[in-house]
Design a protein around this motif. Structure first.
Motif, PDB file in Angstrom:
ATOM      1  N   GLY A 133     -53.327-109.605 -44.200  1.00  0.00           N
ATOM      2  CA  GLY A 133     -54.625-110.220 -43.590  1.00  0.00           C
ATOM      3  C   GLY A 133     -54.366-110.329 -42.014  1.00  0.00           C
ATOM      4  N   ALA A 134     -55.627-110.520 -41.473  1.00  0.00           N
ATOM      5  CA  ALA A 134     -55.605-110.579 -39.988  1.00  0.00           C
ATOM      6  C   ALA A 134     -54.925-111.613 -39.396  1.00  0.00           C
ATOM      7  N   PRO A 135     -54.729-113.102 -39.833  1.00  0.00           N
ATOM      8  CA  PRO A 135     -54.149-113.876 -38.943  1.00  0.00           C
ATOM      9  C   PRO A 135     -52.550-113.671 -39.239  1.00  0.00           C
ATOM     10  N   ILE A 147     -57.953-105.740 -38.552  1.00  0.00           N
ATOM     11  CA  ILE A 147     -57.005-105.411 -39.567  1.00  0.00           C
ATOM     12  C   ILE A 147     -57.486-104.099 -40.117  1.00  0.00           C
ATOM     13  N   PHE A 168     -54.398-105.362 -46.319  1.00  0.00           N
ATOM     14  CA  PHE A 168     -55.363-106.077 -46.445  1.00  0.00           C
ATOM     15  C   PHE A 168     -54.990-107.369 -47.214  1.00  0.00           C
ATOM     16  N   HIS A 169     -55.619-108.632 -47.072  1.00  0.00           N
ATOM     17  CA  HIS A 169     -55.294-109.930 -47.605  1.00  0.00           C
ATOM     18  C   HIS A 169     -55.932-109.756 -49.059  1.00  0.00           C
ATOM     19  N   TYR A 172     -59.458-110.806 -49.682  1.00  0.00           N
ATOM     20  CA  TYR A 172     -60.401-109.876 -49.066  1.00  0.00           C
ATOM     21  C   TYR A 172     -60.875-108.768 -50.066  1.00  0.00           C
TER      22      TYR A 172
HETATM   23  N1  URA Z   1     -60.532-109.857 -42.951  1.00  0.00           N
HETATM   24  C1  URA Z   1     -59.313-110.591 -42.996  1.00  0.00           C
HETATM   25  O1  URA Z   1     -59.113-111.593 -42.406  1.00  0.00           O
HETATM   26  N2  URA Z   1     -58.310-110.059 -43.821  1.00  0.00           N
HETATM   27  C2  URA Z   1     -58.546-108.949 -44.275  1.00  0.00           C
HETATM   28  O2  URA Z   1     -57.571-108.482 -44.940  1.00  0.00           O
HETATM   29  C3  URA Z   1     -59.555-108.256 -44.172  1.00  0.00           C
HETATM   30  C4  URA Z   1     -60.557-108.655 -43.352  1.00  0.00           C
END
Ligand code: URA
Ligand code: URA
Length: 210
Positions: A133-135, A147, A168-169, A172
């Protein structure tokens, strides 16, 4: 720079000592509301490490990372390339305590928890780190590209030889169920095959060395 010399020095701690430090941590507000601190699970050391965002409700209740709905999907995704939990992967998060309502951890919370993560990486000594994920990608790689642009690409953990891949998280993926070519789930499957190849290569090199 640490003006007030407040950054804890965990560089000499063993893994059990580090976890003990974390268990009593109150460096950010999340310490007040946690049920359990979720430190990390898996072998130490371990060639493969995954870093998520932060504990959710189930994780907070049980003290184990990635065991709720998203965690169950993650477990299935890992099993699809023969990575078994908890033996084949060390799993942790950017923050060790649940953010209320599962909000994204703040910068303060991320920074307060970062020394624990750094020490975990030193002790786990992975060859590959997956950032879910993005964080997680933003915190570890210190870049802000979306991401969707950086997933599936190999980076180096700054200052080290550790290979890092954002993915990807799983939360998501739960919201995007399509498996059509080009969809997030399909892209994740491509990433997983790439990761399997990298792990096989590491194993092969180790066998040659022995
Ligand atoms: N946005 C997120 O924060 N994480 C993802 O995996 C995809 C989009
Ligand atoms: N999501 C995360 O990022 N980490 C967990 O441990 C569970 C859900």
């Amino acid at each position: 720079m640490d003006l007030f010399n407040t950054t804890p020095d965990f560089s000499s701690l063993s893994y059990p000592e580090l976890e003990k430090e974390a268990q009593k941590c109150q460096k950010c507000v999340l310490g007040k509301t946690r049920t359990n601190l979720v430190f990390g699970v898996g072998p130490v050391p371990c060639d493969l490490m995954l870093i998520g965002e932060g504990p959710g409700e189930q994780e907070d209740l049980q003290g184990i990372p990635f065991i709720g709905k998203a965690g169950q999907l993650l477990t299935k995704i890992l099993e699809s390339i023969d990575i078994k939990r908890p033996d084949d992967i060390y799993i942790s998060n950017i923050v060790k305590c649940r953010p209320p309502e599962n909000r994204t951890p703040s910068n303060d919370e991320t920074e307060a928890c970062y020394p624990f993560l750094e020490a975990q990486i030193r002790l786990v000594n992975p060859k590959i780190i997956l950032l879910a994920g993005a964080p997680a990608a933003k915190t570890i790689l210190k870049i802000s590209e979306p991401i969707t642009k950086i997933r599936g690409q190999w980076f180096k953990l700054p200052g080290t030889d550790i290979s890092v891949m954002p993915i990807f998280h799983p939360s998501y993926l739960l919201r995007n169920q399509s498996k059509e070519p080009g969809s997030p789930k399909w892209q994740t499957w491509q990433d997983m095959k790439e990761i399997r190849n990298a792990l096989d290569f590491i194993k092969h090199v180790k066998e040659l060395e022995n």
